[in-house]
Motif scaffolding. Structure first.
Motif, short mmCIF file in Angstrom:
data_model
loop_
_atom_site.label_atom_id
_atom_site.label_comp_id
_atom_site.label_asym_id
_atom_site.label_seq_id
_atom_site.Cartn_x
_atom_site.Cartn_y
_atom_site.Cartn_z
N LYS A 2 0.84 -1.19 0.00
CA LYS A 2 0.00 0.00 0.00
C LYS A 2 0.88 1.24 0.00
CE LYS A 2 -3.66 -2.38 2.32
NZ LYS A 2 -3.70 -3.24 3.43
N ARG A 10 -6.10 6.24 5.30
CA ARG A 10 -6.76 5.25 6.15
C ARG A 10 -6.67 5.65 7.62
NH1 ARG A 10 -4.08 1.46 3.90
NH2 ARG A 10 -3.02 0.77 5.75
N THR A 58 2.29 1.87 10.88
CA THR A 58 0.89 1.79 10.49
C THR A 58 0.08 2.87 11.19
OG1 THR A 58 0.59 0.10 12.18
CG2 THR A 58 0.84 -0.64 9.92
N VAL A 93 -15.82 -3.75 10.05
CA VAL A 93 -14.74 -4.10 9.11
C VAL A 93 -13.53 -3.20 9.35
CG1 VAL A 93 -14.07 -4.24 6.68
CG2 VAL A 93 -16.32 -5.05 7.40
N MET A 94 -13.78 -1.91 9.48
CA MET A 94 -12.70 -0.95 9.72
C MET A 94 -11.99 -1.28 11.03
SD MET A 94 -12.92 3.19 10.12
CE MET A 94 -13.31 3.62 8.44
N SER A 97 -9.94 -4.60 10.75
CA SER A 97 -8.76 -4.34 9.91
C SER A 97 -7.70 -3.57 10.69
CB SER A 97 -9.14 -3.54 8.67
OG SER A 97 -10.02 -4.27 7.87
N HIS A 98 -8.15 -2.59 11.46
CA HIS A 98 -7.24 -1.77 12.26
C HIS A 98 -6.50 -2.63 13.29
CE1 HIS A 98 -5.80 1.81 14.36
NE2 HIS A 98 -6.23 1.26 15.49
N ILE A 100 -5.98 -5.93 13.25
CA ILE A 100 -5.08 -6.87 12.57
C ILE A 100 -3.82 -6.16 12.11
CG2 ILE A 100 -4.81 -8.29 10.49
CD1 ILE A 100 -7.82 -9.05 10.87
N GLU A 101 -3.99 -5.01 11.49
CA GLU A 101 -2.83 -4.26 10.99
C GLU A 101 -1.93 -3.81 12.13
OE1 GLU A 101 -2.09 -0.75 7.73
OE2 GLU A 101 -4.09 -1.60 7.93
#
Length: 113
Positions: A2, A10, A58, A93-94, A97-98, A100-101
């Motif tokens: 990315k 993001r 991140t 979902v957001m 994802s946050h 996990i990242e």
């Protein structure tokens, strides 16, 4: 991989959503943000725009340099503590994802030490 601009956007979107959730629940705003939360959001977005470490991190929580002024840092911490768990209900979902990242980044940072 990315791009840095994608990561920056993001992160800004996530912070904005968390501040909006906080403001709705704590300050009972119906639309938009109260002046205090609008100031915090503008500050957080500005700090993200100026971040020289965006390529290698991140989220701000994983950064070795904390560039927020102490007062703003405490405000954003309060927002994160309140909004973090609640994001699962408003933006699942957001939020996932946050998480996990962030976990991947923390693991990568620990392995590089």
């Amino acid at each position: 991989m990315k791009s840095t601009a994608d990561k920056r956007e993001r992160e800004k979107r996530m912070v904005s959503e968390m501040i909006a959730l906080y403001c709705r629940k704590k300050h009972h705003t119906k639309t938009g943000l109260c002046p205090e939360c609008a100031e915090l959001e503008a500050y957080a977005r500005m700090r993200s725009d100026k971040c020289p470490f965006m390529e290698t991190k991140t989220f701000c929580s994983n950064c070795k340099v904390h560039c927020y002024k102490p007062v703003m840092r405490e405000k954003i911490r309060e927002v994160m503590r309140f909004s973090g768990p609640r994001m699962l209900f408003s933006h699942p979902v957001m939020a996932i994802s946050h998480v996990i990242e962030s976990k991947k980044e923390k693991k990568r940072l620990e392995e590089s030490r």
